[in-house]
Design a protein around this motif. Structure first.
Motif, PDB file in Angstrom:
ATOM      1  N   ALA A 161       0.840  -1.197   0.000  1.00 31.58           N
ATOM      2  CA  ALA A 161       0.000   0.000   0.000  1.00 31.58           C
ATOM      3  C   ALA A 161       0.875   1.247   0.000  1.00 31.58           C
ATOM      4  O   ALA A 161       0.646   2.194  -0.751  1.00 31.58           O
ATOM      5  CB  ALA A 161      -0.910  -0.016   1.228  1.00 31.58           C
ATOM      6  N   ARG A 162       1.904   1.201   0.824  1.00 33.05           N
ATOM      7  CA  ARG A 162       2.767   2.362   0.956  1.00 33.05           C
ATOM      8  C   ARG A 162       3.514   2.615  -0.354  1.00 33.05           C
ATOM      9  O   ARG A 162       3.681   3.750  -0.804  1.00 33.05           O
ATOM     10  CB  ARG A 162       3.752   2.093   2.075  1.00 33.05           C
ATOM     11  CG  ARG A 162       4.503   3.314   2.455  1.00 33.05           C
ATOM     12  CD  ARG A 162       5.178   3.082   3.770  1.00 33.05           C
ATOM     13  NE  ARG A 162       6.034   4.211   4.049  1.00 33.05           N
ATOM     14  CZ  ARG A 162       6.800   4.282   5.103  1.00 33.05           C
ATOM     15  NH1 ARG A 162       6.817   3.277   5.951  1.00 33.05           N
ATOM     16  NH2 ARG A 162       7.548   5.322   5.294  1.00 33.05           N
ATOM     17  N   MET A 163       3.945   1.513  -0.962  1.00 37.66           N
ATOM     18  CA  MET A 163       4.691   1.618  -2.223  1.00 37.66           C
ATOM     19  C   MET A 163       3.804   2.214  -3.315  1.00 37.66           C
ATOM     20  O   MET A 163       4.279   2.946  -4.170  1.00 37.66           O
ATOM     21  CB  MET A 163       5.134   0.221  -2.636  1.00 37.66           C
ATOM     22  CG  MET A 163       6.301   0.180  -3.559  1.00 37.66           C
ATOM     23  SD  MET A 163       6.741  -1.520  -3.809  1.00 37.66           S
ATOM     24  CE  MET A 163       5.348  -2.122  -4.705  1.00 37.66           C
ATOM     25  N   LEU A 164       2.496   1.900  -3.249  1.00 38.54           N
ATOM     26  CA  LEU A 164       1.589   2.396  -4.277  1.00 38.54           C
ATOM     27  C   LEU A 164       1.102   3.811  -3.977  1.00 38.54           C
ATOM     28  O   LEU A 164       0.214   4.313  -4.647  1.00 38.54           O
ATOM     29  CB  LEU A 164       0.381   1.460  -4.407  1.00 38.54           C
ATOM     30  CG  LEU A 164       0.729   0.085  -4.983  1.00 38.54           C
ATOM     31  CD1 LEU A 164      -0.473  -0.833  -4.911  1.00 38.54           C
ATOM     32  CD2 LEU A 164       1.191   0.225  -6.418  1.00 38.54           C
ATOM     33  N   GLY A 165       1.640   4.430  -2.938  1.00 38.52           N
ATOM     34  CA  GLY A 165       1.332   5.830  -2.697  1.00 38.52           C
ATOM     35  C   GLY A 165       0.254   6.097  -1.680  1.00 38.52           C
ATOM     36  O   GLY A 165      -0.202   7.225  -1.543  1.00 38.52           O
ATOM     37  N   VAL A 166      -0.190   5.064  -0.950  1.00 40.90           N
ATOM     38  CA  VAL A 166      -1.144   5.307   0.131  1.00 40.90           C
ATOM     39  C   VAL A 166      -0.379   5.905   1.313  1.00 40.90           C
ATOM     40  O   VAL A 166       0.614   5.330   1.744  1.00 40.90           O
ATOM     41  CB  VAL A 166      -1.821   3.982   0.578  1.00 40.90           C
ATOM     42  CG1 VAL A 166      -2.764   4.234   1.739  1.00 40.90           C
ATOM     43  CG2 VAL A 166      -2.545   3.344  -0.582  1.00 40.90           C
ATOM     44  N   PRO A 167      -0.807   7.077   1.821  1.00 35.96           N
ATOM     45  CA  PRO A 167      -0.105   7.671   2.963  1.00 35.96           C
ATOM     46  C   PRO A 167      -0.403   6.890   4.238  1.00 35.96           C
ATOM     47  O   PRO A 167      -1.214   7.300   5.061  1.00 35.96           O
ATOM     48  CB  PRO A 167      -0.647   9.093   3.025  1.00 35.96           C
ATOM     49  CG  PRO A 167      -1.959   9.042   2.349  1.00 35.96           C
ATOM     50  CD  PRO A 167      -1.921   7.921   1.360  1.00 35.96           C
ATOM     51  N   THR A 168       0.265   5.742   4.401  1.00 34.23           N
ATOM     52  CA  THR A 168      -0.104   4.798   5.467  1.00 34.23           C
ATOM     53  C   THR A 168       0.032   5.409   6.853  1.00 34.23           C
ATOM     54  O   THR A 168      -0.861   5.250   7.676  1.00 34.23           O
ATOM     55  CB  THR A 168       0.747   3.526   5.377  1.00 34.23           C
ATOM     56  OG1 THR A 168       2.109   3.905   5.328  1.00 34.23           O
ATOM     57  CG2 THR A 168       0.406   2.721   4.145  1.00 34.23           C
ATOM     58  N   SER A 169       1.142   6.111   7.114  1.00 32.51           N
ATOM     59  CA  SER A 169       1.345   6.642   8.468  1.00 32.51           C
ATOM     60  C   SER A 169       0.238   7.613   8.825  1.00 32.51           C
ATOM     61  O   SER A 169      -0.335   7.549   9.919  1.00 32.51           O
ATOM     62  CB  SER A 169       2.680   7.367   8.561  1.00 32.51           C
ATOM     63  OG  SER A 169       3.707   6.491   8.272  1.00 32.51           O
ATOM     64  N   ARG A 170      -0.094   8.512   7.875  1.00 32.49           N
ATOM     65  CA  ARG A 170      -1.116   9.519   8.162  1.00 32.49           C
ATOM     66  C   ARG A 170      -2.461   8.848   8.434  1.00 32.49           C
ATOM     67  O   ARG A 170      -3.136   9.181   9.413  1.00 32.49           O
ATOM     68  CB  ARG A 170      -1.228  10.476   6.978  1.00 32.49           C
ATOM     69  CG  ARG A 170      -2.198  11.610   7.191  1.00 32.49           C
ATOM     70  CD  ARG A 170      -1.872  12.803   6.312  1.00 32.49           C
ATOM     71  NE  ARG A 170      -1.996  12.510   4.888  1.00 32.49           N
ATOM     72  CZ  ARG A 170      -3.164  12.533   4.228  1.00 32.49           C
ATOM     73  NH1 ARG A 170      -4.277  12.819   4.865  1.00 32.49           N
ATOM     74  NH2 ARG A 170      -3.205  12.261   2.948  1.00 32.49           N
TER      75      ARG A 170
END
Lengths: 329, 291
Positions: A203-212
């Protein structure tokens, strides 16, 4: 205005929530006071479980320390009310509710960044640690009066039975929590959280701002839990650290979600209803073996329905659809 | 001022923490199963030793092998029947819920059998003590410390040098590869669970010698095992020993220097800091559970 990704599903869910709540709101008129108390327990459990599910169910970050937010919310409210002694009860209550939500939000925000770096079982244990630290600090710092206890103001209007008043108060809060959960689930953040649950790195690699997204969900969940905690404390009337930082709050919310169906909004509500019914009504007479039967039920549940009741329903629906396809090629 | 006595008390307590956590650590490291009924197993050991001492008059230290053997069988069967079923049909997280259910059942059963009151084991030498320099330790405390250290050493040796130990370590590293080499995975898992339960039982006996215990304590021992494992690192007796000793010493020194009410707060603060700084634990390595 909120922009839903799937507006039809979202509005259907909201309509169902409001409709169900209206039905539940009528029940106290026909129920005995004892049944109303059982109803309160159910609504409290459902509200807490839905608030938990915003982080735990959607993103798969199982917090084992939900009691930290229930207790801290309750104590923030109680201390505010004590400091406002003399002003009108309703004003003190409103102010304390706002303070409790703000304190919980601030606390969640402060611990979110370090603690959400942990995954899986480690996040779970760290949250258990947070709840224990909160409990110990509130019980042992004299200024917070966790050991002696605090009285809360009486906000029940005249002419209304207290059990009915708190039934409706809890119901209103539970509806707010459920609608908030629906709003999170069907907007962009909800889809992001589910992507995190399935595979955080991808998800993070695909640009989802996971931390936020994780931090937002964590803070929202903590603030909503505070609302429930305050009403719970208000209902008790007098709280100590022992009565609000309870281990049941940590574990039961997970049990409800697992029982109903993890990752859904209706799942925890069904689970809370079923567990409350079984433990309070069916086992109400058997206090000696209460814990034994609860444990046994849990064990049977995990072995027989590992994906919860909704999991059984999904499997059944899938099977029915397959049969239908085979009949009409 | 920090006294040697505080340190010695911390060591005794730490030894108990280590012994009570090592089985939990092993199961977590090898199977990836978080056994929330571990604390309940510890208590079963304690109550078994208490019964043997109370009704037959046998010294708990002599009863230790009997308790360990019984617990081994219990752990083996528990894994082969129930946990295995849950992990195959559902998930590892589901096994956590399952073991929580069992913890509740065991706790309730212990209350029904033994009453919710505190029990303690007081053999004839319970009130004797030895003094070295300025340190005074009760004989039971010395016995508990010796039992902890000897058993942890034995477990470490077993894992390091016996063929069973080698197979367990191989399975922990690569389950499928071990299976391809002809290892019966289910048997190894169950042997590991048996060892885990046996050490929980032994810890219960040692705890019974030193502290009074009651059924609700099971939560405490499960949580302590969690903390010890996180501090020390998963899956190895050395990790459990390091984590347990740190925890024991932190416990007694906090009680002395900060206040008698704060050991638990300090313990969890340490846990949270440790998780953030080094989640794998001091001696942790990439066994399955710590990944």
């Amino acid at each position: 205005m909120i922009r839903f990704v799937a507006p039809r599903a979202a509005w259907t869910a909201i309509a169902l929530t409001v409709g169900g709540a209206l039905l539940l709101a009528l029940l106290p008129f026909v129920m005995a006071p004892y049944s109303i108390r059982v109803g309160q327990l159910f609504i409290l459990a459902a509200g807490l479980a839905v608030a938990w599910t915003i982080l735990g169910g959607f993103s798969g970050y199982w917090s084992f320390g939900n009691a930290a937010f229930v207790g801290t919310g309750a104590f923030a409210a109680a201390l505010t009310q004590v400091s406002m002694a003399g002003s009108s009860p309703v004003l003190a209550f409103t102010a304390s509710l706002i303070v409790a939500v703000a304190v919980n939000g601030a606390m969640a925000l402060a611990i979110a960044w370090p603690i959400l770096r942990l995954r899986g079982i480690y996040f779970a244990i760290a949250m258990l640690g947070v709840s224990q630290v909160c409990y110990e600090l509130v019980s042992n710092i004299d200024a917070l009066r966790g050991a002696i206890g605090l009285n809360l103001v009486d906000i029940v209007p005249r002419g209304v039975a207290p059990e009915r008043f708190y039934y409706w108060a809890l119901l209103i809060c539970a509806v707010i929590i459920t609608i908030a959960a629906i709003a999170v689930r069907y907007t962009k953040i909800g889809y992001g959280l589910i992507a995190i649950r399935e595979d955080e790195d991808t998800a993070r690699m695909l640009g989802v701002p996971t931390s936020r997204y994780k931090i937002q969900a964590f803070v929202i969940s903590a603030m909503l839990t505070a609302v429930m905690g305050v009403i719970y404390a208000q209902n008790l009337g007098y709280i100590t650290a022992n009565s609000v930082y309870r281990n049941e709050f940590n574990l039961n919310v997970i049990v409800y979600s697992l029982l109903g169906g993890m990752g859904t909004i209706i799942g925890p509500i069904i689970g809370a209803g079923l567990m409350t019914y079984v433990t309070q009504v069916l086992l109400g007479e058997l206090l000696d073996i209460h814990m034994f039967v609860t444990g046994l039920l849990l064990a049977i549940l995990v072995l027989a329905a590992p994906n919860g009741l909704l999991g059984i329903y999904d499997a059944w629906r899938l099977k029915a659809r397959r049969q239908l396809q085979e009949q009409s090629p | 001022m920090l006294s040697l006595q505080t340190l010695a008390d911390g060591l005794v307590l730490g030894g108990l923490f280590s012994l009570a956590a090592v089985g939990f650590s092993l199961l977590f490291g090898v199977l990836g199963v978080v056994n929330l009924s571990h604390g309940a197993f510890v208590l079963i050991g304690g109550y078994a030793a208490w019964s043997i001492w109370y009704f037959a008059g046998i010294d708990p230290l002599l009863a230790l092998p009997i308790v360990m053997a019984g617990m081994f069988v219990l752990g083996y069967v528990f894994q082969r029947t129930i946990i295995q079923w849950a992990t195959q049909r559902a998930s590892l997280l589901a096994s956590m819920l399952l073991t929580y259910g069992f913890a509740l059942m065991i706790r309730n059963a212990l209350v029904l059998i033994y009453s919710p009151d505190f029990k303690s084991i007081t053999p004839s030498y319970a009130f004797d003590a030895i003094t070295i320099g300025e340190i005074t330790l009760g004989l039971t405390r010395v016995a508990a410390l010796v039992v902890s250290v000897v058993l942890l050493g034995l477990l470490a040796a077993l894992l390091q040098w016996s063929s069973l130990g080698r197979v367990i370590r191989a399975t922990a590293q690569q389950e499928q590869a071990a299976a391809l080499c002809g290892v019966n995975i289910r048997h190894v898992f169950a042997m590991t669970a048996g060892l885990s339960a046996a050490f929980a039982g032994a810890a219960g006996v040692a705890i019974g010698l030193v502290l009074p215990f009651s059924p609700p304590d099971e939560t405490l021992w499960t949580v302590n095992a969690f903390v010890v494992v996180t501090l020390g690192g998963i899956g190895s007796p050395a990790g459990a020993l390091v984590g347990g000793l740190i925890l024991g010493i932190v416990n007694t020194t906090t009680a002395q220097l900060v206040g008698a009410a704060f050991p638990n707060a300090m313990m969890f603060l340490l846990l949270v800091l440790m998780l953030i700084a080094r989640p794998a634990g001091l001696l942790g390595h990439s066994f399955r559970g710590s990944r």
